[in-house]
Motif scaffolding. Structure first.
Motif, PDB file in Angstrom:
ATOM      1  N   UNK A  11       0.807  -1.223   0.000  1.00 54.90           N
ATOM      2  CA  UNK A  11       0.000   0.000   0.000  1.00 54.90           C
ATOM      3  C   UNK A  11       0.841   1.275   0.000  1.00 54.90           C
ATOM      4  N   UNK A  12       2.156   1.148   0.072  1.00 58.16           N
ATOM      5  CA  UNK A  12       3.040   2.307   0.276  1.00 58.16           C
ATOM      6  C   UNK A  12       3.148   3.153  -0.994  1.00 58.16           C
ATOM      7  N   UNK A  13       2.897   4.452  -0.821  1.00 58.67           N
ATOM      8  CA  UNK A  13       3.001   5.419  -1.918  1.00 58.67           C
ATOM      9  C   UNK A  13       4.110   6.442  -1.681  1.00 58.67           C
ATOM     10  N   UNK A  14       4.567   6.548  -0.433  1.00 60.34           N
ATOM     11  CA  UNK A  14       5.634   7.494  -0.091  1.00 60.34           C
ATOM     12  C   UNK A  14       6.681   6.779   0.745  1.00 60.34           C
ATOM     13  N   UNK A  15       7.923   6.914   0.338  1.00 53.18           N
ATOM     14  CA  UNK A  15       9.050   6.239   0.991  1.00 53.18           C
ATOM     15  C   UNK A  15       9.908   7.305   1.667  1.00 53.18           C
ATOM     16  N   UNK A  16      10.021   7.223   2.981  1.00 55.60           N
ATOM     17  CA  UNK A  16      10.700   8.250   3.772  1.00 55.60           C
ATOM     18  C   UNK A  16      11.965   7.656   4.376  1.00 55.60           C
ATOM     19  N   UNK A  17      13.086   8.329   4.146  1.00 57.41           N
ATOM     20  CA  UNK A  17      14.376   7.815   4.605  1.00 57.41           C
ATOM     21  C   UNK A  17      15.070   8.804   5.524  1.00 57.41           C
ATOM     22  N   UNK A  18      15.598   8.303   6.625  1.00 56.51           N
ATOM     23  CA  UNK A  18      16.587   9.040   7.394  1.00 56.51           C
ATOM     24  C   UNK A  18      17.856   9.107   6.535  1.00 56.51           C
ATOM     25  N   UNK A  19      18.806   9.942   6.939  1.00 57.62           N
ATOM     26  CA  UNK A  19      20.026  10.094   6.136  1.00 57.62           C
ATOM     27  C   UNK A  19      21.216   9.375   6.768  1.00 57.62           C
ATOM     28  N   UNK A  20      21.738   9.929   7.855  1.00 51.52           N
ATOM     29  CA  UNK A  20      22.978   9.421   8.447  1.00 51.52           C
ATOM     30  C   UNK A  20      22.819   8.010   9.000  1.00 51.52           C
ATOM     31  N   UNK A  21      23.723   7.135   8.600  1.00 49.26           N
ATOM     32  CA  UNK A  21      23.746   5.733   9.020  1.00 49.26           C
ATOM     33  C   UNK A  21      22.549   4.935   8.527  1.00 49.26           C
ATOM     34  N   UNK A  22      21.795   5.527   7.595  1.00 48.18           N
ATOM     35  CA  UNK A  22      20.677   4.816   6.973  1.00 48.18           C
ATOM     36  C   UNK A  22      20.931   4.687   5.475  1.00 48.18           C
ATOM     37  N   UNK A  23      21.178   5.813   4.803  1.00 48.28           N
ATOM     38  CA  UNK A  23      21.429   5.779   3.360  1.00 48.28           C
ATOM     39  C   UNK A  23      22.897   5.509   3.022  1.00 48.28           C
ATOM     40  N   UNK A  24      23.740   5.448   4.040  1.00 50.33           N
ATOM     41  CA  UNK A  24      25.102   4.970   3.817  1.00 50.33           C
ATOM     42  C   UNK A  24      25.451   4.044   4.971  1.00 50.33           C
ATOM     43  N   UNK A  25      26.402   3.129   4.786  1.00 51.29           N
ATOM     44  CA  UNK A  25      26.686   2.107   5.800  1.00 51.29           C
ATOM     45  C   UNK A  25      27.186   2.698   7.105  1.00 51.29           C
ATOM     46  N   UNK A  26      26.766   2.075   8.194  1.00 42.09           N
ATOM     47  CA  UNK A  26      27.229   2.499   9.513  1.00 42.09           C
ATOM     48  C   UNK A  26      28.757   2.463   9.611  1.00 42.09           C
ATOM     49  N   UNK A  27      29.380   1.436   8.995  1.00 38.30           N
ATOM     50  CA  UNK A  27      30.816   1.249   9.206  1.00 38.30           C
ATOM     51  C   UNK A  27      31.664   2.302   8.500  1.00 38.30           C
ATOM     52  N   UNK A  28      31.058   3.123   7.634  1.00 31.83           N
ATOM     53  CA  UNK A  28      31.810   4.254   7.080  1.00 31.83           C
ATOM     54  C   UNK A  28      32.216   5.208   8.199  1.00 31.83           C
ATOM     55  N   UNK A  29      31.376   5.224   9.265  1.00 29.77           N
ATOM     56  CA  UNK A  29      31.645   6.044  10.456  1.00 29.77           C
ATOM     57  C   UNK A  29      31.826   7.525  10.125  1.00 29.77           C
ATOM     58  N   UNK A  30      31.113   7.976   9.100  1.00 26.68           N
ATOM     59  CA  UNK A  30      31.139   9.400   8.775  1.00 26.68           C
ATOM     60  C   UNK A  30      30.653  10.215   9.972  1.00 26.68           C
TER      61      UNK A  30
END
Length: 233
Positions: A11-30
């Motif tokens: 049923x999903x029509x809108x996809x909402x994303x956090x940014x830090x440690x979500x859209x890039x790997x945690x282990x990058x440790x940015x």
């Protein structure tokens, strides 16, 4: 109708994303770079040792949602000064992620970012990842009137500003506590956790909540998770 089991995505029509440690790997440790600059900002502002600043930083983070909110509330810090200082980091550890971009592009409907960071920092991250063009907008801490997640009013501002129906939306986050309100509002929730094979630097409480009732799904591979959704659809 009673919801049994985890919510799905049909049923999903809108996809909402956090940014830090979500859209890039945690282990990058940015975020570790930001973490150090927050500590230095607190130490300089309050004229305390780095060790004391670190304790204050983490206390405010846990109690206020962001250290910035704590510094603003307790010490009158300017949000602009704070954000400019703590986000002056090296984004070069981030590498383009075309596979994630393709997985996001294939999701049906709108894609938005909801972050406690700034639009400026989000832009740099998305540029490095090469996925910014897949997102309609970034809702940042300024748009949230400096009230960070997990404050309920922040999600309400986001939903109102972008005309999102939470009953037809999914939220992806790396902190379980930031999924409590989205789940209450009717969103399908996904907790993005660190890859177990990689070392990450997190507070113990940040890694909690995988089994919480407000977490519908858990993944340590966001790209694979999104790709599987489209394959299943």
């Amino acid at each position: 109708m009673t919801q049994l089991g985890p919510r799905g995505f049909d049923h999903v029509e809108t996809w909402v994303f956090d940014l830090d440690n979500t859209l890039y790997p945690h282990h990058v440790n940015l975020w570790q770079q930001v973490d150090v600059r927050i500590r230095d900002f607190v130490a300089d502002w309050l004229k305390v040792t780095p060790e004391e600043a670190f304790k204050i930083q983490k206390d405010y983070y846990k109690r206020y949602g962001t250290t910035m909110r704590g510094m603003m509330t307790e010490h009158g810090v300017s949000a602009d000064d704070y954000l400019a200082y703590v986000h002056a980091i090296d984004h070069s550890p981030l590498e383009p992620n075309p596979a994630m971009g393709e997985a996001i592009a294939r999701l049906p409907g709108r894609k938005l970012i909801l972050t406690n960071g700034s639009v400026a920092d989000a832009g740099k991250v998305l540029e490095r990842l090469g996925i910014g063009h897949h997102f309609e907008a970034v809702f940042d801490i300024v748009a949230a009137e400096l009230e960070p997640k997990p404050a309920a009013q922040t999600y309400q501002r986001f939903l109102t500003l972008h005309g999102v129906d939470p009953a037809k939306a999914a939220m992806f986050e790396d902190l379980a506590r930031n999924l409590v309100v989205p789940h209450q509002l009717g969103m399908t929730t996904v907790l993005v956790v660190p890859d177990g094979s990689q070392q990450v630097i997190r507070e113990d409480w940040e890694l909690e909540g995988r089994d919480a009732v407000h977490v519908d799904h858990v993944t340590d591979d966001l790209t694979g998770f999104l790709a599987a959704l489209r394959a299943a659809g």
